[in-house]
Scaffold this motif. Sequence first.
Motif, PDB file in Angstrom:
ATOM      1  N   LYS A  64      32.522 106.592 -40.905  1.00  0.00           N
ATOM      2  CA  LYS A  64      32.534 107.047 -39.516  1.00  0.00           C
ATOM      3  C   LYS A  64      31.999 108.475 -39.512  1.00  0.00           C
ATOM      4  N   SER A  66      31.094 112.218 -38.150  1.00  0.00           N
ATOM      5  CA  SER A  66      31.799 113.187 -37.317  1.00  0.00           C
ATOM      6  C   SER A  66      31.132 113.249 -35.942  1.00  0.00           C
ATOM      7  N   PHE A  67      31.870 113.764 -34.985  1.00  0.00           N
ATOM      8  CA  PHE A  67      31.343 113.832 -33.621  1.00  0.00           C
ATOM      9  C   PHE A  67      30.055 114.643 -33.573  1.00  0.00           C
ATOM     10  N   TRP A  68      30.013 115.791 -34.241  1.00  0.00           N
ATOM     11  CA  TRP A  68      28.836 116.661 -34.167  1.00  0.00           C
ATOM     12  C   TRP A  68      27.624 116.045 -34.849  1.00  0.00           C
ATOM     13  N   GLU A  70      27.105 112.824 -35.074  1.00  0.00           N
ATOM     14  CA  GLU A  70      26.693 111.750 -34.167  1.00  0.00           C
ATOM     15  C   GLU A  70      25.943 112.315 -32.959  1.00  0.00           C
ATOM     16  N   ILE A 172      26.918 108.202 -27.492  1.00  0.00           N
ATOM     17  CA  ILE A 172      27.743 108.934 -28.465  1.00  0.00           C
ATOM     18  C   ILE A 172      29.162 108.376 -28.465  1.00  0.00           C
ATOM     19  N   ASP A 175      29.132 104.945 -30.175  1.00  0.00           N
ATOM     20  CA  ASP A 175      28.918 105.080 -31.611  1.00  0.00           C
ATOM     21  C   ASP A 175      30.137 105.669 -32.321  1.00  0.00           C
ATOM     22  N   GLN A 176      30.937 106.433 -31.619  1.00  0.00           N
ATOM     23  CA  GLN A 176      32.134 107.028 -32.215  1.00  0.00           C
ATOM     24  C   GLN A 176      33.343 106.093 -32.172  1.00  0.00           C
ATOM     25  N   THR A 177      33.410 105.224 -31.178  1.00  0.00           N
ATOM     26  CA  THR A 177      34.609 104.410 -31.003  1.00  0.00           C
ATOM     27  C   THR A 177      34.349 102.925 -31.232  1.00  0.00           C
TER      28      THR A 177
END
Length: 191
Positions: A64, A66-68, A70, A172, A175-177
Amino acid sequence: MKKVDVQKGRRGKKVMDKQRDVLLCILAISFLLGTVLGTTVENSITTEPYILRFLQDCTQGGVKASFWREAWTILRWPAGVLVLSILPFSLLTIPTLFFFRSFFLAYGVAAVSGGAGMVGNVCAGLMFGPTCLLTVPVLFVLGTMGLLRKAEKQPIPLEHGGLCLGALALCILLDQTAVPFTLSCFLRLVS
């Protein structure tokens, strides 16, 4: 006098529509060429061991971003189009950016789908689905608007910018969840 103004307005709109269509065709051809080359290059290189290892890591839920990371992955191409649209030679640089975007996207999709058979096809759809369905159309909207803006010296309309930003934010978020969860569930189901 008013009838002449209306006719000039219609001709101007037709000319602008033709310009938009030509620019969109240029971007589409560039994107298609990148896709063909990316798929061809991937088929000539063996990436199967790397893809299988990646899919095994996904099965265990260990992959997974990281947010940044992604956000950077999603936003860099549209940001590149926006920057290139204000620079000279945008008619050359924006189609080149489209070529490279489609090259890397096609390479990734072909690597995942070819590395694991039918399961790989579904995995590629899950992993690259939000990107293909949300960011590629945004890229075409921004690319066309950027090239038209360069020709007409007009800013990108606010409603286009807002819709594009919303689509990128949704990508985003997905792709994150949704993507990691769905991918790991699918891989556990088939393994």
